[in-house]
Design an enzyme around this catalytic site. Structure first.
Site, PDB file in Angstrom:
ATOM      1  N   GLU A 401       0.814  -1.228   0.000  1.00  0.00           N
ATOM      2  CA  GLU A 401       0.000   0.000   0.000  1.00  0.00           C
ATOM      3  C   GLU A 401       0.846   1.275   0.000  1.00  0.00           C
ATOM      4  OE1 GLU A 401      -2.844  -0.166   3.180  1.00  0.00           O
ATOM      5  OE2 GLU A 401      -3.612  -2.120   2.593  1.00  0.00           O
ATOM      6  N   TRP A 406       0.580   6.461   3.671  1.00  0.00           N
ATOM      7  CA  TRP A 406       0.385   6.384   5.121  1.00  0.00           C
ATOM      8  C   TRP A 406       1.463   5.565   5.804  1.00  0.00           C
ATOM      9  CZ3 TRP A 406      -3.899   5.422   1.853  1.00  0.00           C
ATOM     10  CH2 TRP A 406      -4.041   4.098   1.400  1.00  0.00           C
ATOM     11  N   TYR A 463     -11.256  -2.096   0.313  1.00  0.00           N
ATOM     12  CA  TYR A 463     -12.145  -2.122   1.469  1.00  0.00           C
ATOM     13  C   TYR A 463     -13.477  -1.498   1.078  1.00  0.00           C
ATOM     14  CZ  TYR A 463      -8.459  -3.877   4.429  1.00  0.00           C
ATOM     15  OH  TYR A 463      -7.508  -4.684   4.991  1.00  0.00           O
ATOM     16  N   GLU A 493      -5.751  -7.931   0.199  1.00  0.00           N
ATOM     17  CA  GLU A 493      -6.540  -7.612   1.391  1.00  0.00           C
ATOM     18  C   GLU A 493      -7.914  -7.133   0.945  1.00  0.00           C
ATOM     19  OE1 GLU A 493      -5.072  -4.748   4.192  1.00  0.00           O
ATOM     20  OE2 GLU A 493      -3.027  -5.553   4.101  1.00  0.00           O
TER      21      GLU A 493
END
Length: 563
Positions: A401, A406, A463, A493
C-alpha cells in the site's frame, strides 16, 4: 550467496551494531537527522571502531560457498497439467443502448445546482459535498454489460465510488482542472430500473452527467499473458510448482484466503468452525520482528504458525508491517520521522556482508539509516530462512500500500520506494539466496510499479462498504494494464468478500482474496465466532461452498507446500 555462512556475520555483529549505533540511539533528534549522523566527529567514530569486525577477518568473508541450483524442469508440474473448466454467467442479453443522464435531474439532498463552470451539458451540474445523498434512477432494456462515462471535475484530487443498487461498480478519479471523464466498460446492470448513487469517498467535487451505453464484458486475454516462470531463476521446486498451480487456477477459479491476527490462528479457525472449511491460503505478518521492535532477537511467532499451516496443507503468505529501522519506531508515516531518502546511497550495498556495511558507515560513506535498513532486511531474512529450510514456498508481500503514503516506505514518492524494493529483492534473493519466495507487489498504483523483473504477482487491497459484495471488476481490468508483459492479479486484502456469482458474471477472477483480520471477519468481542458486520455469515457460506472458490481441502494432494 554463502547459504551456510550468510547469517554468521549478522549473528556475530548484532550486539556490535547496537554499540555502534548507541551514540545516536539515546537522542531521537540525532537519530532522525541524517546531517547530525554524517557530521559526527572522527573521534566518535574511532571510539567505536573496535566494535566493528573487519570484513577480512570476519567469518562471513570466507571463500566457502554453497552453489545455488536451479529446479529440475522435468520435476515441475506445469500449469497445463491441471484442468479447470471456465465458469460462465447466464442470462446476458446484448442490445444497443445509449442514454445520457444529467446530474441535475437526480433526486438529491445536500447538493447544489450550479452553472458557474463553463463546459457543462444540460441545464447545469451539481456540486456534491455529501455523496450518499446523490440518487439517480436509470432504466436499461436488458441485463448485460454496459460502458459508463462520468463527466466531472474537482479543485484537487478526489476519489468517489459510483454504486448501482448499493454495490460499487467503479471509482470516479478527479484531479484539479477542467471537466474530465472517467470511463469504465464491462459493468453489469440488470434489466429495468436501477439506482445510481455515490458511496463514501473524498467528496466535494462537481458532477455533470452520466452516460450509459452498451459495452463488453472483460476479455479473457487478461488471463493469457503471464510469465512462464518466476522472476528468480533459482526459485525452488516447491515455489515453481506453486506458481504453476496459481497459473492454472487464474481466470478459472479463486483461492480463498484469510489474514490472521499476529501470533494467532483465530480467523482461520473461526472459518472452519463456522463454515466447515479452512481457507486455502493464510497471510501472516513479521510485524513485531523488525529490529526496532525486537532488538535483533525476533520471536518469529508467525513463522511457527506458518510452518504448521504448510504442514497441514495450506498456502503461506507473509506481509511485513515494517517498524521504522531507526528514529521513532512505527510503521505509519505520521508516527515516525524515518524516510527512505535518508538511507539512499549510490553504493551497491545489496551484496555486502554486514561488517562491510558497518565499515562504510564508519567511513562516512553511508548513513546510519542505511545500516539499519540492511540490519532489518537481514533480520527478516533470518526468519524467512527457517521457512526455506522447511521447503515452504511463501507468497511474499512487503512494502504494501505504498502509494497511499500512510506508511513510511510510501511517504517519499515512487522513485525512492522503487530503490528500497529493489534493494530488498536483491538482498533477499541474491545475497541471502532465499529461493522459496514468490514476490507480490502491492504499491496500489501503476506509477509505483517496480518492473516485471522484480515481482511475480501484482496485488491490490480493497475495502468496500459493509455488505458491498461487488467484484471490483473495474480495478481488476485497470491492473491488467500495469505490467507490460502481464502478471497474475490478486486481491491481497479486502474488508468484504467478493461474491462468487459477481466474480463469474464480471469475469473478474482475482487469483485469491484475503479478508483482513479482527472485526472484518469475527463477531465483535469474539475470537472464535464469525460476525456479520462486513460479510454476512450466510454470504461467507455461499462463497466457501461455491464451485468457484478453492478452500484448503480442495488443494491438490500433489502440491508440495513443505518438506
Amino acid at each position: 550467496m554463502r547459504k551456510s555462512l550468510k547469517f554468521l556475520c549478522f549473528t556475530l555483529s548484532a550486539s556490535l551494531l547496537l554499540a555502534s549505533c548507541g551514540k545516536t540511539g539515546s537522542s531521537s533528534s540525532n537519530e532522525s537527522s541524517p546531517s547530525s549522523v554524517a557530521s559526527e566527529s572522527s573521534s566518535a567514530k574511532d571510539s567505536s571502531s573496535a566494535d566493528v569486525p573487519d570484513s577480512s577477518s570476519s567469518e562471513s568473508s570466507a571463500n566457502e560457498t554453497v552453489p545455488r541450483v536451479k529446479a529440475d524442469p522435468s520435476q515441475i508440474v506445469y500449469a497445463d497439467n491441471y484442468s479447470f473448466e471456465k465458469l460462465k454467467a447466464e442470462g446476458i442479453e446484448k442490445a444497443d443502448f445509449s442514454e445520457i443522464y444529467e446530474a441535475e435531474t437526480a433526486a438529491t439532498d445536500g447538493v447544489v445546482l450550479s452553472t458557474s463552470k463553463a463546459g457543462f451539458s444540460g441545464e447545469g451540474y451539481v456540486d456534491i459535498s455529501n455523496n450518499p445523498n446523490f440518487e439517480l434512477k436509470i432504466t436499461v432494456p436488458t441485463s448485460q454489460f454496459y460502458k459508463i462515462t462520468v463527466k466531472h471535475c474537482a479543485d484537487s484530487h478526489k476519489e468517489n465510488p459510483l454504486t448501482i443498487n448499493g454495490q460499487t461498480v467503479m471509482n470516479i478519479y478527479s484531479e484539479k482542472g477542467d471537466w474530465t471523464e472517467t470511463v469504465v466498460d464491462g459493468i453489469y446492470i440488470a434489466k429495468g430500473e436501477n439506482t445510481v448513487s455515490l458511496g463514501s469517498g473524498w467528496s466535494y467535487f462537481s458532477l455533470d452527467s452520466i452516460k450509459i451505453e452498451n459495452g463488453d464484458a472483460m476479455n479473457d486475454d487478461i488471463y493469457t499473458r503471464q510469465a512462464d516462470t518466476l522472476v528468480n531463476p533459482y526459485a525452488s521446486l516447491n515455489a515453481q510448482n506453486l506458481y504453476q498451480y496459481l497459473k492454472a487456477v487464474y481466470g478459472k477459479r479463486v483461492i480463498a484466503g484469510q489474514c490472521s491476527n499476529h501470533g494467532t490462528m483465530n480467523e482461520p479457525n473461526a472459518l472452519y468452525n463456522g463454515l466447515g472449511k479452512y481457507p486455502a491460503l493464510c497471510t501472516y505478518d513479521f510485524i513485531f520482528d523488525s529490529w526496532s521492535s525486537c532488538k535483533g532477537m525476533p520471536q518469529g511467532k508467525d513463522v511457527v504458525l506458518a510452518k504448521q499451516w504448510a504442514k497441514d496443507g495450506g498456502i503461506v503468505a507473509f506481509d511485513w508491517h515494517w517498524y521504522a529501522p531507526s528514529g521513532k519506531s512505527a510503521f505509519y508515516a505520521k508516527d515516525t520521522d524515518f524516510r527512505i531518502e535518508n538511507a539512499m546511497t549510490d553504493f551497491d550495498i545489496s551484496m555486502l556482508d554486514f561488517p562491510e556495511v558497518q565499515k562504510l558507515y564508519r567511513e562516512d560513506k553511508i548513513k546510519i539509516e542505511t545500516v539499519m535498513i540492511i540490519a532489518d532486511i537481514d533480520n527478516i531474512s533470518k526468519l524467512m530462512q527457517q521457512l526455506e529450510d522447511e521447503d515452504i514456498p511463501v507468497l511474499w508481500r512487503p512494502l504494501h500500500e505504498a502509494s497511499g503514503g500512510w506508511f513510511w516506505w510510501g511517504a517519499s514518492g515512487p522513485e525512492n520506494y522503487k530503490w528500497l524494493w529493489k534493494l530488498l529483492y536483491e538482498r533477499m534473493t541474491n545475497y541471502h539466496g532465499l529461493d522459496n519466495l514468490i514476490w507480490v507487489w502491492n504499491a496500489q498504483n501503476k506509477d509505483w510499479y517496480v518492473g516485471d523483473e522484480y515481482c511475480d504477482i501484482i496485488a491490490t487491497d480493497i475495502y468496500n462498504p459493509e455488505h458491498d459484495y461487488s467484484s471490483s471488476a473495474d480495478l481488476f481490468a485497470e491492473m491488467g494494464t500495469w505490467s507490460p508483459n502481464g502478471k497474475l492479479i490478486t486481491l491481497s486484502e479486502c474488508g468484504v468478500m467478493p461474491d462468487s456469482d459477481n466474480i463469474i458474471r464480471d469475469n473478474a477472477y482475482w487469483l485469491w482474496f484475503a479478508v483482513w483480520n479482527g472485526e472484518y471477519l469475527l463477531k465483535s468481542g469474539s475470537i472464535t465466532e464469525l460476525g456479520d458486520k462486513y460479510t454476512e455469515v450466510s454470504e461467507m457460506q455461499k462463497i466457501y461452498d461455491s464451485e468457484l472458490v478453492i478452500t484448503r481441502d480442495e488443494l491438490p494432494e500433489g502440491l508440495k507446500l513443505c518438506k
